[in-house]
Design a protein around this motif. Structure first.
Motif, short mmCIF file in Angstrom:
data_model
loop_
_atom_site.label_atom_id
_atom_site.label_comp_id
_atom_site.label_asym_id
_atom_site.label_seq_id
_atom_site.Cartn_x
_atom_site.Cartn_y
_atom_site.Cartn_z
N ILE A 74 0.84 -1.20 0.00
CA ILE A 74 0.00 0.00 0.00
C ILE A 74 0.88 1.25 0.00
N PHE A 86 -11.80 7.26 1.08
CA PHE A 86 -10.47 6.70 1.30
C PHE A 86 -10.46 5.18 1.35
N MET A 87 -11.58 4.55 1.71
CA MET A 87 -11.61 3.09 1.75
C MET A 87 -11.84 2.47 0.37
N PHE A 90 -9.24 0.03 -1.14
CA PHE A 90 -9.09 -1.27 -0.48
C PHE A 90 -10.21 -2.23 -0.87
N SER A 106 -1.69 -0.87 5.19
CA SER A 106 -3.11 -1.08 4.92
C SER A 106 -3.86 0.23 5.06
N TRP A 107 -5.16 0.11 5.33
CA TRP A 107 -6.03 1.27 5.55
C TRP A 107 -5.58 2.08 6.76
N TYR A 108 -4.73 1.50 7.60
CA TYR A 108 -4.27 2.21 8.80
C TYR A 108 -3.24 3.30 8.48
N HIS A 110 -3.76 5.68 6.70
CA HIS A 110 -4.52 6.94 6.69
C HIS A 110 -4.56 7.60 8.06
N ILE A 132 -13.15 2.50 9.56
CA ILE A 132 -12.29 1.31 9.55
C ILE A 132 -12.94 0.19 10.36
N GLN A 396 -20.19 6.84 4.63
CA GLN A 396 -18.86 7.04 4.05
C GLN A 396 -18.94 7.88 2.78
#
Length: 499
Positions: A74, A86-87, A90, A106-108, A110, A132, A396
């Motif tokens: 990522i 933003f998701m 993914f 990952s998404w983390y 962000h 998340i 979202q």
């Protein structure tokens, strides 16, 4: 929390070699079982720069069948990816049934790196954390095995590894300025990580904290946890109870709202009024196109309604004035085999319009609580939890600046029968009438209950339903275009006030 980890833990070389070989053999066998049982797994590897995540991934996949896993490194989002929530990126790479998806970062990112460098405003941190958690719960509820690892380093070890990598001709290019910034702002980044771990370590997707100063110890702990997690998940599959499907209800509880019954289906327009009002609303929409593009406003209009309620005609009037380069109509029918191998929302995430464009969905994710519920394609557990999942999904979208307009086109049974018969008698329109339409008509009382409950449970302040009285096609078409125009104008005014 992280400061309490014992970073001195280690393994001698001989112990490490014997354990790693055994773990890799087990992991290879578990991968085969996951494929056979269609068990999906998602592995998120997070931690400090130079924590050994890359070497760990290489070791992890060394024994695995490459056809059954995908590694997703990522990086910062591209310009195109920034045009979506933003998701979004993914959801594009979710593993299918039986696959293992390994996310190297990952998404983390962000809520860690983007936060450290000011790309994520502090006011939006809690929103991102909530989204998340919703994403991970949705994955787990859908049967995905979720394993998350934070590989922790002391500041001294972080600095030592960065210096060593920077001096290595083959690895120097991997050391980013952002990595050095982590070391410089170690305490700040540590505080962000602590907050993230507390907020997102849930019963559905708990974190595993890994003592990372010793790479041997870190590898053994990660792989041991993966083996245990996959073994437990496979064991649970053996004792799963059959899905529950309760009998359909053909009437609402007296305490439940009945929004459909409140709709006045009598309003109509004479031909001249219809043409004048439609032309006016279309002209307003045409003028808004430039602002939508310039201000990068994403617009999404979704159409639900009874068979023969006029969704196609309404969509045609909505798009007549638009530049075809600025919009796309997405019709949704029964999911394909590929779509069935993913979470039911996957196919809708994939077709979202980017910022500056208009998306029009003919049918949508509401199929989960309508046709899939009534026809028994979804279990009770699946369609009941879908209300929450849908509200989270739409939140979202709207929090990312989407103009979301939801239409239910409402007609009565007599009007539907009249339109069915007109299609049946017209050789040029017979293709629009199917056996399924007649079968759905027999289920009208059950669909009416499902529609009323759907509207009541997913009508939110940021994503309200517009129920369109569609016995008169002319007034329905005008209302649809007018509603979209007014929703876009409200969003433009909101953005103007924020400047």
């Amino acid at each position: 929390m992280l400061n309490t980890l014992d970073l001195s833990l280690s393994f001698d070389k001989e112990t490490y070699q014997s354990q790693i070989e055994s773990l890799m053999q087990k992991l290879r066998s578990l991968q085969q079982s996951c494929w056979e049982k269609k068990l999906t797994a998602m592995i998120a590897l997070e931690g400090w720069a130079a924590a050994g995540k890359g070497a760990l991934v290489k070791k992890m996949v060394g024994y695995m069948d490459p056809r059954g896993f995908i590694v997703h490194p990522i990086w910062p989002p591209t310009r195109e990816e920034r045009r979506y929530p933003f998701m979004w990126r993914f959801w594009q790479v979710l593993p299918a049934e039986g696959q293992i998806g390994i996310f190297y970062h990952s998404w983390y990112t962000h809520v860690l790196e983007d936060r450290l460098f000011g790309r994520l405003p502090e006011a939006e941190v809690s929103i991102a954390m909530r989204q998340i958690n919703a994403f991970e719960r949705q994955m787990v509820d859908d049967g995905v095995v979720m394993a998350k690892f934070w590989i922790h380093l002391s500041q001294k070890e972080l600095k030592r590894r960065l210096k060593k990598a920077a001096k290595d001709e083959l690895r120097a290019w991997q050391v980013r300025s952002e990595d050095w910034q982590q070391e410089k702002d170690y305490d700040t980044y540590l505080a962000f990580a602590e907050e993230m771990l507390i907020q997102t370590s849930t019963g559905d997707a708990p974190w595993t904290l890994v003592e990372g100063d010793s790479q041997r110890y870190a590898r053994i702990k990660v792989l041991s946890t993966m083996v245990a997690t996959l073994t437990e998940a496979l064991d649970r599959l053996q004792v799963q109870l059959p899905p529950v499907r309760t009998p359909l209800q053909d009437h609402l509880d007296p305490t439940e709202p009945n929004p459909l019954s409140q709709v006045d289906l009598k309003p109509s327009l004479i031909e001249d009024e219809y043409k004048q009002q439609l032309s006016q609303q279309q002209a307003r929409l045409g003028k808004l196109q430039k602002e939508i593009y310039q201000q990068e406003v994403p617009v999404l209009a979704i159409f639900e309604g009874w068979d023969a309620a006029g969704k196609g005609g309404a969509i045609k009037r909505l798009t007549d004035i638009l530049d075809p380069r600025s919009y796309q109509v997405q019709p949704f029918a029964a999911p394909t085999d590929e779509e069935k191998s993913h979470h039911y929302l996957w196919r809708f995430w994939r077709r979202l319009p980017p910022a500056g464009k208009i998306g029009i969905f003919d049918r949508s994710w509401y199929g989960r609580v309508l046709v899939e519920r009534v026809e028994g394609f979804a279990t009770d557990e699946e369609w009941r939890r879908a209300y929450r999942e849908i509200n989270e999904f739409e939140e979202q979208l709207t929090s990312a600046g989407y103009v979301l307009v939801k239409f239910w086109l409402h007609i009565d049974p007599d009007e539907q029968l009249k339109r069915f018969q007109a299609r049946q008698d017209n050789p040029f329109r017979q293709y629009k009438l199917t056996d399924e339409d007649w079968r759905n008509r027999q289920q009208w009382p059950f669909y009416e209950v499902a529609v009323n409950q759907m509207i009541q449970r997913t009508h939110t302040p940021t994503a309200p339903w517009t129920i369109v009285a569609a016995n008169s096609k002319s007034s329905a078409r005008v209302q649809v275009v007018e509603t979209v125009v007014e929703a876009i104008q409200r969003e433009l005014q909101r953005r103007s006030k924020q400047k």
